[in-house]
Design a protein around this motif. Structure first.
Motif, PDB file in Angstrom:
ATOM      1  N   SER A  10       0.821  -1.204   0.000  1.00 30.80           N
ATOM      2  CA  SER A  10       0.000   0.000   0.000  1.00 30.80           C
ATOM      3  C   SER A  10       0.854   1.252   0.000  1.00 30.80           C
ATOM      4  O   SER A  10       0.502   2.264  -0.612  1.00 30.80           O
ATOM      5  CB  SER A  10      -0.945   0.012   1.208  1.00 30.80           C
ATOM      6  OG  SER A  10      -0.223   0.065   2.419  1.00 30.80           O
ATOM      7  N   LEU A  11       2.003   1.218   0.688  1.00 33.63           N
ATOM      8  CA  LEU A  11       2.894   2.368   0.692  1.00 33.63           C
ATOM      9  C   LEU A  11       3.453   2.619  -0.700  1.00 33.63           C
ATOM     10  O   LEU A  11       3.532   3.749  -1.164  1.00 33.63           O
ATOM     11  CB  LEU A  11       4.027   2.151   1.693  1.00 33.63           C
ATOM     12  CG  LEU A  11       3.645   2.302   3.166  1.00 33.63           C
ATOM     13  CD1 LEU A  11       4.783   1.806   4.044  1.00 33.63           C
ATOM     14  CD2 LEU A  11       3.305   3.739   3.484  1.00 33.63           C
ATOM     15  N   ILE A 121      -3.352   4.124   6.632  1.00 32.68           N
ATOM     16  CA  ILE A 121      -2.562   4.538   5.470  1.00 32.68           C
ATOM     17  C   ILE A 121      -3.386   4.387   4.195  1.00 32.68           C
ATOM     18  O   ILE A 121      -3.435   5.292   3.353  1.00 32.68           O
ATOM     19  CB  ILE A 121      -1.262   3.730   5.382  1.00 32.68           C
ATOM     20  CG1 ILE A 121      -0.303   4.157   6.501  1.00 32.68           C
ATOM     21  CG2 ILE A 121      -0.598   3.904   4.021  1.00 32.68           C
ATOM     22  CD1 ILE A 121       0.939   3.298   6.619  1.00 32.68           C
ATOM     23  N   ALA A 122      -4.059   3.251   4.061  1.00 35.51           N
ATOM     24  CA  ALA A 122      -4.902   3.044   2.885  1.00 35.51           C
ATOM     25  C   ALA A 122      -6.007   4.092   2.820  1.00 35.51           C
ATOM     26  O   ALA A 122      -6.358   4.567   1.733  1.00 35.51           O
ATOM     27  CB  ALA A 122      -5.493   1.636   2.913  1.00 35.51           C
ATOM     28  N   MET A 129     -10.753  10.598   5.508  1.00 29.84           N
ATOM     29  CA  MET A 129     -10.208  10.980   6.806  1.00 29.84           C
ATOM     30  C   MET A 129     -10.451   9.859   7.812  1.00 29.84           C
ATOM     31  O   MET A 129     -11.597   9.534   8.105  1.00 29.84           O
ATOM     32  CB  MET A 129     -10.852  12.277   7.286  1.00 29.84           C
ATOM     33  CG  MET A 129     -10.511  13.483   6.434  1.00 29.84           C
ATOM     34  SD  MET A 129     -11.470  14.970   6.842  1.00 29.84           S
ATOM     35  CE  MET A 129     -13.027  14.600   6.016  1.00 29.84           C
ATOM     36  N   PRO A 130      -9.400   9.267   8.378  1.00 28.91           N
ATOM     37  CA  PRO A 130      -9.604   8.163   9.322  1.00 28.91           C
ATOM     38  C   PRO A 130      -9.615   8.614  10.776  1.00 28.91           C
ATOM     39  O   PRO A 130      -8.815   9.455  11.201  1.00 28.91           O
ATOM     40  CB  PRO A 130      -8.389   7.259   9.055  1.00 28.91           C
ATOM     41  CG  PRO A 130      -7.310   8.223   8.646  1.00 28.91           C
ATOM     42  CD  PRO A 130      -7.990   9.373   7.966  1.00 28.91           C
ATOM     43  N   ALA A 149       2.512   9.250   5.325  1.00 27.71           N
ATOM     44  CA  ALA A 149       1.325   9.157   4.467  1.00 27.71           C
ATOM     45  C   ALA A 149       0.414  10.368   4.643  1.00 27.71           C
ATOM     46  O   ALA A 149      -0.117  10.923   3.668  1.00 27.71           O
ATOM     47  CB  ALA A 149       0.561   7.865   4.764  1.00 27.71           C
ATOM     48  N   VAL A 150       0.223  10.800   5.885  1.00 27.29           N
ATOM     49  CA  VAL A 150      -0.632  11.961   6.138  1.00 27.29           C
ATOM     50  C   VAL A 150       0.012  13.239   5.605  1.00 27.29           C
ATOM     51  O   VAL A 150      -0.658  14.085   4.997  1.00 27.29           O
ATOM     52  CB  VAL A 150      -0.938  12.085   7.644  1.00 27.29           C
ATOM     53  CG1 VAL A 150      -1.581  13.432   7.974  1.00 27.29           C
ATOM     54  CG2 VAL A 150      -1.857  10.953   8.085  1.00 27.29           C
ATOM     55  N   GLU A 151       1.312  13.376   5.817  1.00 23.42           N
ATOM     56  CA  GLU A 151       1.980  14.568   5.313  1.00 23.42           C
ATOM     57  C   GLU A 151       1.994  14.604   3.789  1.00 23.42           C
ATOM     58  O   GLU A 151       1.869  15.667   3.178  1.00 23.42           O
ATOM     59  CB  GLU A 151       3.408  14.631   5.860  1.00 23.42           C
ATOM     60  CG  GLU A 151       3.468  14.938   7.356  1.00 23.42           C
ATOM     61  CD  GLU A 151       4.876  15.076   7.873  1.00 23.42           C
ATOM     62  OE1 GLU A 151       5.035  15.652   8.985  1.00 23.42           O
ATOM     63  OE2 GLU A 151       5.821  14.616   7.202  1.00 23.42           O
TER      64      GLU A 151
END
Length: 450
Positions: A10-11, A121-122, A129-130, A149-151
């Motif tokens: 996923s990354l 992350i996914a 928004m998690p 991931a957020v940045e």
């Protein structure tokens, strides 16, 4: 798919994701926040019910590989007269199909611990928004992975630490902010909760009390006890750490710098299994790695110390072991007691904290007391959901964000390393990359709870 392989995949897939601005993730003209739920076991359904009670939320879809959990969730949705949610129950990866939907703004993640960060992350890679439930990280790298991931996507994440909203804790936060304790010096917290009794399903006696876990386990007994078999560390740090971190402005003018952890021998789970099921039961042969009592000492950039306690295998009453101490006095949770130099009636003698709790009761509790009545964990679950939904609607920053999640989650793998190395000092990364110096405190400073 194996969790670690999924995380790596996923990354890589999200490396070229389009930069998203959180201010456009939720349209102002849109009347309701459209939610998906990843994980609808007991905890997920707690959040689901609170959301079903709101008229500013639509439940679009649920994802859970346990079809029984999905069935229970659908029954709850029907109870509130809501439209049946779209189901994603075809294995561990089916939540990815939920995230592909364009009619979902945000997701609540209440899955087993090992899936929190991969699923978060996914979610941000998909522009959702998690809100992520509490636990500790599986390893330090995944804490950096979720920050990156957020940045990268600029999709904000909300950390669901409900104890920060406990009524007495928020009153003590008021006391600390108003200088009652003087300059803060030392704080304590922890997770002290007898969890030896698990539930199981043997095909004849569903949800009976016993000593089974894994495939025969019910709800979190299916997976949580396995962490006690394989890991020795502060496995559940955020309930104790989150509230005191808000009092110390961690990641907002202060930060955690280093820790050292030690653990007792492991005896409680084995002793309990033998007492309940006898020495010949298969689980009596399991070698549990988790020490019965884990103690973690933490240092901060501004010179305070924090002690966390993890104690889930001993016969004891429930306690989060809070202590807030400064140059003028201190508060002790277990004793419901307080002592303030020059203010308490008798020198060197505790007084009960009841009058202080009333005098310093937080404005959020005064405003939302009626709405919070009946919500889980003494009402504090209402606040953690309310802050999430209201912040989305008003396009405001989340009260607890990805830097808090990464910092608090990181305590677990760092404590494991410290214990394995005889209590060695471990440096706690600065997940804000220096931004903590200029970030301002926001938790519980306005009506949203952020």
């Amino acid at each position: 798919m194996e969790r670690r392989k999924f995380l790596k995949t996923s990354l890589a897939a999200g490396a070229a994701a389009t930069m998203l601005n959180p201010t456009v993730l939720f349209a102002a003209k849109q009347p309701k926040v459209r939610l998906g739920f990843i994980g609808v076991g007991l905890r997920g359904r707690d959040h689901l019910e609170l959301c079903l009670q709101r008229d500013d939320v639509d439940i679009i879809a649920i994802a859970d590989p346990d079809s029984n959990s999905a069935l229970e969730a659908q029954a709850l949705i029907a109870k509130y007269g809501r439209k049946r949610a779209i189901e994603f129950t075809k294995g561990d990866e089916d939540f990815l199909n939920l995230l592909k939907r364009e009619d979902i703004d945000a997701v609540i993640i209440a899955s087993p611990w090992e899936w929190h960060i991969p699923q978060a992350i996914a979610a941000v890679k998909a522009g959702k928004m998690p809100a992520v439930e509490v636990c500790g990280a599986n390893d330090l790298q995944e804490c950096w992975d979720i920050v990156d991931a957020v940045e990268e996507t600029r999709v904000p994440l909300y950390m669901m630490e409900n104890v920060c909203y406990r009524r007495d804790v928020m009153a003590v936060l008021n006391m600390a902010r108003q200088g009652l304790f003087g300059e803060l010096l030392h704080l304590q917290g922890g997770y002290q909760h007898d969890l030896r009794e698990v539930k199981f399903n043997d095909g004849k006696q569903p949800y009976g009390k016993g000593v089974e876990f894994g495939e025969k386990g019910f709800s979190e007994a299916k997976w949580r006890t396995n962490h006690s078999v394989k890991r020795n560390g502060e496995l559940y740090p955020t309930h104790g750490l989150g509230p005191v971190a808000t009092m110390l402005d961690v990641n907002r003018g202060n930060r955690l710098t280093a820790l050292s952890s030690v653990a007792t021998k492991a005896r409680g789970l084995h002793k309990y299994i033998v007492a309940q099921a006898g020495p010949d039961h298969p689980n009596a042969k399991v070698n549990f790695k988790l020490g019965d009592i884990v103690t973690t000492s933490i240092q901060t950039a501004n010179g305070e110390t924090i002690v966390l306690s993890h104690d889930t295998s001993s016969p004891r009453p429930y306690s989060l072991n809070f202590r807030v101490q400064g140059t003028n006095g201190l508060w002790m949770d277990d004793m419901n007691s307080i002592y303030i130099q020059g203010k308490s009636p008798r020198a060197h003698v505790w007084e009960k904290d009841e009058a202080y709790m009333k005098a310093y009761d937080h404005a959020l509790w005064k405003k939302y007391e009626n709405q919070a009545e009946g919500a889980g964990h003494g009402g504090m679950d209402f606040f953690v959901i309310n802050s999430f939904i209201e912040s989305i609607k008003r396009k405001e920053p989340f009260a607890m964000d990805v830097y808090d999640l990464a910092t608090w989650y990181a305590i677990t793998p760092l404590s494991e390393t410290s214990i394995a190395e005889g209590g060695s000092l471990q440096q706690i990364p600065d997940f804000t990359r220096g931004k903590w110096l200029n970030r301002k405190p926001i938790f519980a400073l306005d009506e949203l709870g952020y």
